[in-house]
Design a protein around this motif. Structure first.
Motif, mmCIF file in Angstrom:
data_model
loop_
_atom_site.group_PDB
_atom_site.id
_atom_site.type_symbol
_atom_site.label_atom_id
_atom_site.label_comp_id
_atom_site.label_asym_id
_atom_site.label_seq_id
_atom_site.Cartn_x
_atom_site.Cartn_y
_atom_site.Cartn_z
ATOM 1 N N ILE A 226 -18.993 5.209 -43.896
ATOM 2 C CA ILE A 226 -18.158 4.888 -45.043
ATOM 3 C C ILE A 226 -18.508 5.911 -46.108
ATOM 4 C CG2 ILE A 226 -17.504 3.119 -46.708
ATOM 5 C CD1 ILE A 226 -18.653 1.053 -44.657
ATOM 6 N N ALA A 227 -17.737 6.983 -46.150
ATOM 7 C CA ALA A 227 -18.036 8.113 -47.025
ATOM 8 C C ALA A 227 -17.383 7.896 -48.387
ATOM 9 C CB ALA A 227 -17.537 9.413 -46.396
ATOM 10 N N ARG B 186 -26.328 17.844 -39.928
ATOM 11 C CA ARG B 186 -25.224 17.351 -39.117
ATOM 12 C C ARG B 186 -24.002 18.243 -39.338
ATOM 13 N NH1 ARG B 186 -23.587 11.552 -41.396
ATOM 14 N NH2 ARG B 186 -21.744 11.938 -40.135
ATOM 15 N N PRO B 187 -23.249 18.548 -38.286
ATOM 16 C CA PRO B 187 -22.022 19.327 -38.472
ATOM 17 C C PRO B 187 -21.041 18.543 -39.342
ATOM 18 C CG PRO B 187 -22.612 19.143 -36.151
ATOM 19 C CD PRO B 187 -23.467 18.167 -36.892
ATOM 20 N N THR B 188 -20.257 19.252 -40.123
ATOM 21 C CA THR B 188 -19.296 18.563 -40.980
ATOM 22 C C THR B 188 -18.000 19.351 -41.043
ATOM 23 O OG1 THR B 188 -18.979 17.547 -43.157
ATOM 24 C CG2 THR B 188 -20.046 19.690 -43.106
ATOM 25 N N ASN B 189 -16.923 18.638 -41.268
ATOM 26 C CA ASN B 189 -15.619 19.269 -41.442
ATOM 27 C C ASN B 189 -15.373 19.544 -42.918
ATOM 28 O OD1 ASN B 189 -15.465 18.600 -38.751
ATOM 29 N ND2 ASN B 189 -13.349 17.930 -38.847
ATOM 30 N N MET B 190 -14.596 20.589 -43.181
ATOM 31 C CA MET B 190 -14.244 20.950 -44.548
ATOM 32 C C MET B 190 -12.735 20.890 -44.701
ATOM 33 S SD MET B 190 -14.952 24.508 -46.624
ATOM 34 C CE MET B 190 -16.718 24.220 -46.714
ATOM 35 N N ILE C 285 -24.535 13.770 -46.519
ATOM 36 C CA ILE C 285 -23.212 14.392 -46.589
ATOM 37 C C ILE C 285 -22.548 14.349 -45.216
ATOM 38 C CG2 ILE C 285 -21.952 16.541 -47.027
ATOM 39 C CD1 ILE C 285 -24.208 17.218 -49.055
ATOM 40 N N ALA C 286 -21.383 13.690 -45.153
ATOM 41 C CA ALA C 286 -20.661 13.531 -43.896
ATOM 42 C C ALA C 286 -19.334 14.281 -43.876
ATOM 43 C CB ALA C 286 -20.410 12.039 -43.632
ATOM 44 N N ILE D 85 -23.275 4.048 -45.641
ATOM 45 C CA ILE D 85 -22.755 4.567 -46.908
ATOM 46 C C ILE D 85 -23.203 6.016 -47.023
ATOM 47 C CG2 ILE D 85 -22.761 4.363 -49.420
ATOM 48 C CD1 ILE D 85 -21.298 2.104 -48.026
ATOM 49 N N THR D 86 -22.265 6.923 -46.873
ATOM 50 C CA THR D 86 -22.561 8.355 -46.903
ATOM 51 C C THR D 86 -21.738 9.018 -48.011
ATOM 52 O OG1 THR D 86 -20.897 8.699 -45.164
ATOM 53 C CG2 THR D 86 -23.193 8.465 -44.465
ATOM 54 N N VAL D 87 -21.760 10.332 -48.027
ATOM 55 C CA VAL D 87 -21.114 11.088 -49.103
ATOM 56 C C VAL D 87 -19.960 11.904 -48.546
ATOM 57 C CG1 VAL D 87 -21.422 12.900 -50.838
ATOM 58 C CG2 VAL D 87 -23.243 11.225 -50.439
ATOM 59 N N GLY D 88 -18.772 11.689 -49.101
ATOM 60 C CA GLY D 88 -17.658 12.601 -48.900
ATOM 61 C C GLY D 88 -17.703 13.580 -50.060
#
Length: 245
Positions: free
Chosen positions: A105-106, A207-211, A166-167, A133-136
């Motif tokens: 849940i970003a 962790r890999p993340t999308n932008m 950060i997700a 609870i993560t960070v978008g």
């Protein structure tokens, strides 16, 4: 609407065949709106999390909201203890009603809401008490007049505090061109954002993340923004995956 198991299987099959990944769903709801809207929006987020789980997504991106019905309107009480407790309790309820679902849940910061700085992001996760609870991350959504020309400092502070949470990452740029604090969106790489520091810090996440590139208008502008990001990344030795036509 609720999709059947056969439809979900077909969608997943077609996505795999066409090299498509459903990464996340953005639910721009208002979970602390005046009642009864808060209940409706909380239920919407809960349903979205279950749907995201069915589709194999990794996260649902959302916000803590505003004490006004319209979450984009800054209420004078958005930074009060009452608003904070409403946000924490709403997210606790959402986590409780989706227990066992492995969906992040970003939370995305917005300057008109209580989550508008990295310290608030960190405290929110602690107070809710759930690792989902993560960070978008959207650094530009946390910019105000005191930080508009101190972006390197803001970026480094944000990553120092939140790197393990950060997700998801949003990419925007901005300029401040008037006497009073009024920020305008700008083409990525041409405004105040320190993209060298930003991309370097993103590249070091565990962790890999999308932008996601946001708030441009035409296809040509989005293509130019991607070219700018890739050019800056190449200059500092950061690898960006995915292809650019």
């Amino acid at each position: 609407r609720k999709r059947s198991e056969s439809e979900i299987r077909e969608i997943k099959t077609q996505a795999k065949a066409n090299d498509i990944v459903f990464y996340g769903i953005h639910c721009a709801g208002n979970i602390i709106a005046p009642d009864p809207d808060a209940e409706r929006w909380q239920r919407h987020i809960i349903d979205a999390i279950h749907s995201a789980d069915e589709m194999g997504c990794q996260l649902v991106l959302t916000h803590v909201g505003s004490m006004y019905p319209n979450r984009n309107t800054p209420h004078p009480k958005n930074w009060s203890r009452e608003a904070w407790n409403r946000s924490v309790n709403a997210l606790k309820r959402i986590c409780r009603d989706t227990a066992g679902v492995k969906i992040d849940i970003a939370i995305e910061a917005v300057n008109s809401e209580s989550i508008n700085n990295p310290w608030a992001h960190k405290r929110l996760r602690e107070d809710v008490g759930d690792p989902r609870i993560t960070v978008g991350l959207d650094v530009t959504n946390m910019v105000f007049s005191n930080t508009a020309f101190r972006m390197t400092e803001l970026i480094d502070t944000t990553f120092d505090l939140l790197a393990d949470q950060i997700a998801y990452v949003h990419a925007k740029d901005f300029s401040w061109n008037s006497m009073m604090p009024g920020l305008n969106w700008a083409m990525i790489g041409t405004g105040n954002m320190d993209y060298e520091t930003f991309l370097a810090r993103v590249s070091r996440l565990k962790r890999p993340t999308n932008m996601l590139v946001e708030f441009l208008t035409t296809n040509e502008e989005y293509q130019q923004a991607q070219r700018n990001i890739r050019s800056i990344a190449q200059n500092i030795g950061v690898k960006i995956y995915g292809t650019q036509p």
